[in-house]
Design an enzyme around this catalytic site. Structure first.
Site, PDB file in Angstrom:
ATOM      1  N   HIS A 223       0.439   5.144   6.486  1.00  0.00           N
ATOM      2  CA  HIS A 223       0.382   5.747   5.151  1.00  0.00           C
ATOM      3  C   HIS A 223       0.544   7.262   5.262  1.00  0.00           C
ATOM      4  O   HIS A 223       0.612   7.798   6.363  1.00  0.00           O
ATOM      5  CB  HIS A 223      -0.951   5.376   4.481  1.00  0.00           C
ATOM      6  CG  HIS A 223      -1.126   3.896   4.376  1.00  0.00           C
ATOM      7  ND1 HIS A 223      -1.948   3.180   5.218  1.00  0.00           N
ATOM      8  CD2 HIS A 223      -0.556   3.003   3.563  1.00  0.00           C
ATOM      9  CE1 HIS A 223      -1.876   1.892   4.918  1.00  0.00           C
ATOM     10  NE2 HIS A 223      -1.030   1.754   3.915  1.00  0.00           N
TER      11      HIS A 223
ATOM     12  N   SER B 166       0.820  -1.210   0.000  1.00  0.00           N
ATOM     13  CA  SER B 166       0.000   0.000   0.000  1.00  0.00           C
ATOM     14  C   SER B 166       0.857   1.264   0.000  1.00  0.00           C
ATOM     15  O   SER B 166       0.356   2.333  -0.349  1.00  0.00           O
ATOM     16  CB  SER B 166      -0.929  -0.004   1.208  1.00  0.00           C
ATOM     17  OG  SER B 166      -0.199  -0.193   2.403  1.00  0.00           O
TER      18      SER B 166
ATOM     19  N   ASP C 294      -4.411   5.757  11.438  1.00  0.00           N
ATOM     20  CA  ASP C 294      -3.472   5.303  10.417  1.00  0.00           C
ATOM     21  C   ASP C 294      -2.224   6.174  10.517  1.00  0.00           C
ATOM     22  O   ASP C 294      -2.217   7.325  10.063  1.00  0.00           O
ATOM     23  CB  ASP C 294      -4.106   5.410   9.021  1.00  0.00           C
ATOM     24  CG  ASP C 294      -3.134   4.981   7.917  1.00  0.00           C
ATOM     25  OD1 ASP C 294      -1.957   4.707   8.228  1.00  0.00           O
ATOM     26  OD2 ASP C 294      -3.550   4.927   6.746  1.00  0.00           O
TER      27      ASP C 294
END
Ligand code: NAG
Ligand code: NAG
Ligand code: NAG
Length: 451
Positions: free
Chosen positions: A430, A173, A427
């Site tokens: 990312h 990702s 998160d």
């Protein structure tokens, strides 16, 4: 919360709109998944040995750093190119290769090249401002290498190079994060057209018609052939086949209609419990239940093996395909991109910092340093192996990324995260877009131009 976990850390494939029944099953598996996915983000490595990096606060930050060069205009590439012709940049770069790893984040008032309004390729989970993040300070920093300048990203220069070429991003990702950043940066110059994708967006391809320039994303978080751990599908461990390649992307490398440049990015999935296969048998395991009787194996060694085999094979295929081709192929590998959870990531640990660390303020963790070193060393070995058909380069972003605890979505990986009142999953892995990940592509462009 579980579906959110799945969204963020397990599937990573946009395949999120599960039918209700599946959601219920998924929810029932929540405890299992939470425990299992722990390994993705918790660091199971031994305590860090004494760092070799000097731990003194770096006095040069104040004294030696050149004053920030007057900001070249971000918008309007042609303007900035007139003042600094790309050829001059190329020559300068060739004369004295710049060490981009050593530097500091400095304030930068310029607006980013894109935002959530102007680029619709931003994955929902990365569109922090649209999700309610009102403090946008994290956008206004640029990376200032210590001994040289990192030119602002030029969409025009990148697209000129990409004309009649095909660049593929391959990996997890974070590879996707970087690819989407590049798409948004380039979109500010020329509109891309999505020309191909598979059902769950594990593969996507865009074309910039004006330039006949192609960008693809391939999902391959283990690089070699493998099956990713997925509690939902009853796969309790990653299965890595260390002597087989992931032909879903490998077969697209080079050769007729193949890619001209590949940007690889992987690492985090290697930390998850995994069973390793070779020669038709199990040769080791990482994080396995003891009753399986497999030998515990270092995931760092496996990561090195996977990187080496991948690069060696890329060199071989590049050589085979390169006969009679005048254009050199490029394989770039983005080094490990650290996360910044302050605590247990699965217990809602946040990443609340609002500013970058100063250089020297934070030591790189043991695992992060090792994962970075593996890529840097294996890329150097591949480059030294003498294949003239393929150029290898490491995009060494680990340190500059490690200094950006403020650039992650945190709670803003989904809209109005505090509306439900429940626990919020953060998160801190990312990168928001726009954000620090755009710098990865600034370095990618200079890597391309530096011949
Ligand atoms: C996005 O960028 C456009 C064009 O630069 C600008 O007009 C707009 O205000 C920006 N939107 C946000 C939310 O920053
Ligand atoms: C368009 O780009 C592809 C690479 O993506 C290349 O193979 C093809 O030859 C290009 N077409 C033209 C007309 O140059
Ligand atoms: C693991 O080893 C034990 C003791 O030798 C044996 O009883 C058991 O069946 C083995 N388990 C597997 C999955 O092979």
């Amino acid at each position: 919360m579980t579906t959110n976990l799945l969204k963020t850390y397990q599937l990573q494939s946009d395949k999120l709109l599960l039918p209700k029944r599946q959601l219920i099953i998924t929810y029932a598996l929540s405890a299992l998944i939470a425990v299992a996915l722990l390994y993705l983000l918790v660091d199971p490595a031994p305590a860090a040995p004494a760092s070799t990096r000097p731990s003194v606060a770096a006095p040069w930050i104040q004294e030696e750093l050149p004053p920030p060069s007057s900001p070249a205009p971000y918008q309007g590439d042609d303007e900035s190119l007139r003042s600094a012709p790309p050829q001059a940049q190329v020559l300068a770069a060739a004369a004295a290769p710049c060490d981009y790893t050593d530097g500091e984040w400095v304030p930068d008032p310029r607006p980013p090249l894109y935002n959530g309004t102007t680029c619709d390729i931003i994955k929902d989970g990365r569109s922090c401002t649209a999700n309610g993040q009102t403090d946008t300070g994290y956008v206004h920093w640029r990376w200032q290498p210590r001994r040289c300048d990192l030119p602002a990203f030029s969409p025009a220069a990148f697209l000129r190079w990409l004309r009649n070429r095909h660049m593929a991003f391959v990996g997890d990702s974070l590879a996707r994060n970087q690819a989407e950043s590049l798409m948004c940066l380039l979109s500010s110059r020329s509109p891309p057209e999505l020309v191909d994708r598979d059902a769950d967006s594990r593969f996507r391809r865009w074309v910039f018609r004006e330039y006949n320039a192609t960008v693809s994303i391939f999902w391959s978080p283990l690089l070699v052939r493998g099956v990713e751990k997925s509690e939902r599908d009853g796969v309790r461990y990653n299965q890595l086949f260390l002597d087989a390649f992931d032909e879903r992307w490998m077969s697209q490398l080079f050769g007729g209609g193949g890619v001209d440049a590949a940007v690889l990015s992987a690492g985090h999935w290697f930390k998850i419990p995994s069973i390793y296969h070779r020669g038709g048998g199990v040769v080791g395991c990482h994080g396995c239940a003891p009753e399986l009787n497999y030998t515990e194996t270092s995931f760092l060694g496996v990561f090195r093996d996977a990187v080496r085999r991948t690069l060696t094979e890329a060199a071989r295929r590049g050589r085979d395909a390169g006969a009679g081709e005048e254009r050199e192929k490029l394989v770039a590998f983005t080094t490990f991109s650290p996360s910044h959870f302050e605590g247990d990531w699965d217990k809602g640990a946040p990443c609340p910092k609002k500013r970058p660390y100063k250089s020297g303020e934070k030591e790189l963790g043991y695992t992060e340093a090792e994962m970075r070193k593996i890529v840097v060393e294996e890329v150097a070995a591949a480059a030294a192996s003498g294949s003239s058909a393929v150029r290898f380069a490491a995009l060494d972003v680990t340190t500059l990324a490690d200094l950006r605890p403020d650039g992650h979505p945190g709670p803003y990986s989904r809209k109005n995260p505090f509306a439900g009142g429940g626990r919020v999953q953060n998160d801190c892995l990312h990168w928001c877009m726009p954000g620090p990940v755009d710098t990865f592509n600034q370095i990618l462009l200079q890597t391309i131009l530096r011949r």
